[in-house]
Design a protein around this motif. Structure first.
Motif, short mmCIF file in Angstrom:
data_model
loop_
_atom_site.label_atom_id
_atom_site.label_comp_id
_atom_site.label_asym_id
_atom_site.label_seq_id
_atom_site.Cartn_x
_atom_site.Cartn_y
_atom_site.Cartn_z
N SER A 213 -78.20 -90.82 -4.12
CA SER A 213 -77.54 -90.71 -2.82
C SER A 213 -76.16 -91.36 -2.85
N ALA A 214 -76.07 -92.53 -3.47
CA ALA A 214 -74.79 -93.24 -3.53
C ALA A 214 -73.76 -92.47 -4.36
N ILE A 215 -74.22 -91.74 -5.35
CA ILE A 215 -73.30 -90.96 -6.18
C ILE A 215 -72.89 -89.67 -5.47
N LEU A 216 -73.84 -89.00 -4.83
CA LEU A 216 -73.56 -87.67 -4.26
C LEU A 216 -72.90 -87.69 -2.89
N LEU A 217 -73.30 -88.59 -2.02
CA LEU A 217 -72.82 -88.56 -0.64
C LEU A 217 -71.29 -88.58 -0.52
N PRO A 218 -70.57 -89.45 -1.23
CA PRO A 218 -69.11 -89.42 -1.09
C PRO A 218 -68.49 -88.08 -1.49
N SER A 219 -69.03 -87.43 -2.50
CA SER A 219 -68.46 -86.15 -2.91
C SER A 219 -68.77 -85.04 -1.90
N LEU A 220 -69.77 -85.25 -1.05
CA LEU A 220 -70.13 -84.23 -0.07
C LEU A 220 -69.35 -84.37 1.24
N VAL A 221 -68.97 -85.59 1.62
CA VAL A 221 -68.39 -85.77 2.95
C VAL A 221 -66.96 -86.33 2.96
N VAL A 222 -66.41 -86.67 1.80
CA VAL A 222 -65.05 -87.22 1.76
C VAL A 222 -64.11 -86.15 1.23
N THR A 223 -63.02 -85.90 1.98
CA THR A 223 -62.02 -84.94 1.52
C THR A 223 -61.08 -85.62 0.54
N PRO B 31 -55.52 -85.36 2.52
CA PRO B 31 -55.50 -86.82 2.42
C PRO B 31 -56.92 -87.35 2.50
N MET B 32 -57.12 -88.56 2.07
CA MET B 32 -58.46 -89.14 2.06
C MET B 32 -59.01 -89.18 3.49
N GLY B 33 -60.10 -88.51 3.71
CA GLY B 33 -60.68 -88.44 5.04
C GLY B 33 -62.17 -88.15 4.98
N PHE B 34 -62.77 -88.03 6.13
CA PHE B 34 -64.21 -87.83 6.26
C PHE B 34 -64.44 -86.54 7.03
N THR B 35 -65.28 -85.65 6.50
CA THR B 35 -65.55 -84.39 7.18
C THR B 35 -66.97 -83.92 6.91
N GLU C 113 -69.03 -78.20 -0.18
CA GLU C 113 -70.07 -78.90 -0.94
C GLU C 113 -71.25 -79.30 -0.05
N LEU C 114 -70.94 -79.85 1.13
CA LEU C 114 -72.01 -80.25 2.04
C LEU C 114 -72.76 -79.05 2.59
N LEU C 115 -72.02 -77.99 2.91
CA LEU C 115 -72.67 -76.78 3.43
C LEU C 115 -73.59 -76.14 2.39
N VAL C 116 -73.27 -76.28 1.13
CA VAL C 116 -74.14 -75.75 0.07
C VAL C 116 -75.28 -76.72 -0.22
N ALA C 117 -75.04 -78.02 -0.09
CA ALA C 117 -76.07 -79.01 -0.40
C ALA C 117 -77.28 -78.89 0.53
N ILE C 118 -77.04 -78.54 1.78
CA ILE C 118 -78.15 -78.47 2.74
C ILE C 118 -79.17 -77.40 2.34
#
Length: 108
Positions: free
Chosen positions: A50-60, A63-67, A72-77
């Motif tokens: 979880s600690a490895i994958l979560l940032p790559s799924l929700v961080v753009t 510029p550095m941001g959160f989305t 990646e997140l839409l495919v992960a679900i």
């Protein structure tokens, strides 16, 4: 780096890789662990993944941001749903890769 140091580098990397595997086996062989500790140990792989994958799924990236709207997140679900339904590592990996490829073709 001088060439004679490569041997020490490789031996050091081998020792660093070997030690965390050897010492628990050496010191815990023949001993029983408390049940609560065993349950806690079972959670470590999930927490690390979880600690490895979560940032790559929700961080753009720029510029550095959160989305929550990343491909990646839409495919992960649906990949997690596929993993839960099939309980097969190969089906999950192949299905996830196919969904990611299709999302890239559709989403541009």
């Amino acid at each position: 780096m001088p060439e004679d140091r490569y041997l020490f580098l490789v031996l050091g990397m081998g020792l660093v890789t070997f030690a965390p595997r050897f010492f628990p086996v050496f010191f815990l062989t023949g001993k029983s662990l408390p049940e609560g500790f065993k349950r806690w140990l079972e959670l470590i792989p999930v927490a690390l993944l979880s600690a490895i994958l979560l940032p790559s799924l929700v961080v753009t990236r720029t510029p550095m941001g959160f989305t929550f709207a990343s491909i990646e997140l839409l495919v992960a679900i649906p990949t997690v749903v596929l993993a839960a339904a099939t309980r097969s590592l190969s089906a999950t990996i192949i299905g996830g890769m196919l969904m990611y490829w299709m999302a890239g073709k559709i989403g541009g």
